[in-house]
Enzyme design. Structure first.
Site, mmCIF file in Angstrom:
data_model
loop_
_atom_site.group_PDB
_atom_site.id
_atom_site.type_symbol
_atom_site.label_atom_id
_atom_site.label_comp_id
_atom_site.label_asym_id
_atom_site.label_seq_id
_atom_site.Cartn_x
_atom_site.Cartn_y
_atom_site.Cartn_z
ATOM 1 N N LYS A 128 0.856 -1.190 0.000
ATOM 2 C CA LYS A 128 0.000 0.000 0.000
ATOM 3 C C LYS A 128 0.887 1.233 0.000
ATOM 4 C CE LYS A 128 -4.474 0.757 0.309
ATOM 5 N NZ LYS A 128 -5.590 -0.116 -0.085
ATOM 6 N N ASP A 168 -7.157 4.247 -4.231
ATOM 7 C CA ASP A 168 -7.780 4.113 -2.909
ATOM 8 C C ASP A 168 -8.407 5.494 -2.664
ATOM 9 O OD1 ASP A 168 -7.691 2.039 -0.481
ATOM 10 O OD2 ASP A 168 -7.488 4.010 0.416
HETATM 11 N N1 GLU Z 1 -7.497 0.099 -2.638
HETATM 12 C C1 GLU Z 1 -8.215 -1.093 -2.936
HETATM 13 C C2 GLU Z 1 -8.202 -2.027 -1.730
HETATM 14 O O1 GLU Z 1 -8.221 -1.560 -0.603
HETATM 15 C C3 GLU Z 1 -7.808 -1.724 -4.251
HETATM 16 C C4 GLU Z 1 -6.394 -2.195 -4.367
HETATM 17 C C5 GLU Z 1 -6.018 -2.697 -5.768
HETATM 18 O O2 GLU Z 1 -6.858 -2.823 -6.638
HETATM 19 O O3 GLU Z 1 -4.823 -2.956 -5.939
HETATM 20 O O4 GLU Z 1 -8.242 -3.220 -1.841
#
Ligand code: GLU
Length: 448
Positions: A128, A168
């Site tokens: 992340k 996100d």
């Molecule tokens: N931000 C999203 C999550 O919390 C998507 C992450 C992604 O698609 O890589 O899963």
């Protein structure tokens, strides 16, 4: 050493090593608490130091992001990427742009992502990133300059087989476009290094809808265990961004009635239901005009609860889709008192530990985020496959795959909860099923 001592030691260690990072501590504690019975049955995980390794990101990147606003003033933000675990595949997880972003927030999100991605059964590691940049009130050009500066540093750590970011909070199609453009320019390569791309340049159909749709598909499976469906159910949804918008759309398709949406300023309460026409207004308001949800209350003459969240509104099912810790212990008590018996988490870690305790004690249908909101990253995984194959699948095909994945995630969680004698406790089920997949891959790959 007993499983409980191991857990205590690790928890103390992460508190000492990550001082003040309360959200990260919270996410780790939840997982550790659920894993005790697994560690008792499988001492090999303890012997191989799997937990000690899981709570320490494989790599942490922190960098300066300088950029100029439209008036020529210089600003400096802080950028991050936490590459948490690559046992199952390249690091995968979104980028968050929000003034509250710090190491604690991104470590909790990265840690959660590892287990969530494992539950999708796709070859995805976890990570992340983001920045403490506030896109609110910024012009398109300012957002573009920020994204370009952010990627000018981060690009060296990314790659379609190394680390694949997505969106996100604060990062949607516009930001992914600007970041992809800069990455392509620096690398001189057109690759599937981001997901959530535009449909005309490598994005997947249904990716935009996936988190919200997936959350409702997951909730449908929970209802099925009680031989129920969504017809006529009154639902509250919090947030008004991407996750919440498509949660409403899918609930409408399944004949539920959604009575709320919110943002950080307040909640709109529409007892007649947010139908597709009203939802179209919300999509334009939030995604094009980038305005506040209060405008909905003005436009449709409904109640606006200034400074309040939706949890005081009577409902059958609640869908927190805004942000972490948005349901407090008191909110949980109010929801239960008003007869709510299903909570499906579209946001990441929206319920505080005390709120979760209430839901579990009351034995309501509780779908924890790492299972219920895994649909977004699942379709990101499919976007990566399509990019590698240089083809794109149709809308119906992707939607069907999404639904099957959510059904399978629910099944895995349910089965793990039964295997460890807590039938129906999907919090334990999700943490155990996700952990076992990652832990076994780590065992196979030796001490790395
Ligand atoms: N931000 C999203 C999550 O919390 C998507 C992450 C992604 O698609 O890589 O899963």
């Amino acid at each position: 050493m007993t499983a409980n001592t191991v857990k205590q030691n690790i928890y103390e260690q992460i508190q000492k090593r990550n001082p003040g990072e309360v959200e990260f501590h919270q996410a780790v504690k939840e997982v550790l608490d659920c894993l005790i019975p697994v560690l008792e049955r499988h001492p090999e995980y303890i012997e191989a130091g799997i937990l000690e390794r899981l709570v320490e990101p494989e790599r942490q990147i922190m960098f300066r992001v300088p950029w100029q606003d439209d008036k020529g003033n210089v600003h400096v933000n802080r950028g991050f990427r936490f590459e948490f675990n690559s046992a199952l595949g390249p690091y995968k997880g979104g980028l968050r742009f929000h003034p509250t972003v710090n190491a604690s927030i991104l470590k909790f999100l990265g840690f959660e992502q590892v287990f969530k991605n494992a539950l999708t059964m796709l070859p995805l590691g976890g990570g992340k990133g983001g920045a403490d940049f506030d896109p609110k009130g910024k012009s398109n050009n300012e957002v573009m300059r920020f994204c370009q500066s952010f990627i000018t540093e981060l690009f060296r750590h990314l790659g379609p087989d190394t680390d694949v970011p997505a969106g996100d909070i604060g990062v949607g199609g516009r930001e992914i476009g600007f970041m992809f453009g800069q990455y392509k320019r620096l690398r001189n390569e057109f690759t599937g290094v981001f997901t959530g791309k535009g449909l005309n340049w490598g994005g997947s159909l249904i990716r935009t809808e996936a988190t919200g749709y997936g959350c409702v598909y997951f909730a449908e499976e929970m209802l099925k265990t009680r031989s129920e469906n969504f017809e006529g159910k009154v639902c509250t949804v919090s947030g008004s961004g991407n996750v919440s918008q498509y949660t409403v759309e899918k609930l409408n398709q399944l004949s539920a009635k959604v009575v709320s949406l919110s943002d950080s300023n307040g909640t709109v309460y529409d007892p007649d239901g947010i139908d597709d026409e009203k939802l179209a207004f919300v999509l334009d308001l939030k995604n094009v005009r980038r305005g506040r949800i209060k405008k909905y209350a003005e436009k449709f003459s409904v109640e606006y609860l200034e400074g309040k969240n939706p949890w005081g509104i009577k409902c059958d099912c609640a869908f927190p889709g805004a942000t972490q810790n948005e349901i407090s212990e008191n909110d949980a008590k109010t929801l239960l008192k008003n007869g709510c018996y299903l909570v499906a988490e579209g946001a990441n870690m929206p319920s505080t530990p005390e709120a979760i305790e209430q839901f579990i004690a009351d034995k309501i249908l509780y779908g924890p985020a790492k299972a219920a909101n895994a649909g977004g990253v699942a379709i990101s995984g499919l976007e990566m496959s399509q990019n590698s194959l240089r083809l794109s699948w149709g809308r119906q095909e992707v939607d069907e795959q999404l639904r099957n994945i959510m059904i399978a995630i629910h099944k895995q969680c349910y089965e793990a909860s039964e295997e460890y004698s807590r039938p129906g406790n999907l919090l334990m089920g999700a943490n155990i099923a996700g952990f076992v997949k990652v832990a076994n891959a780590m065992l196979d790959q030796g001490l790395v």
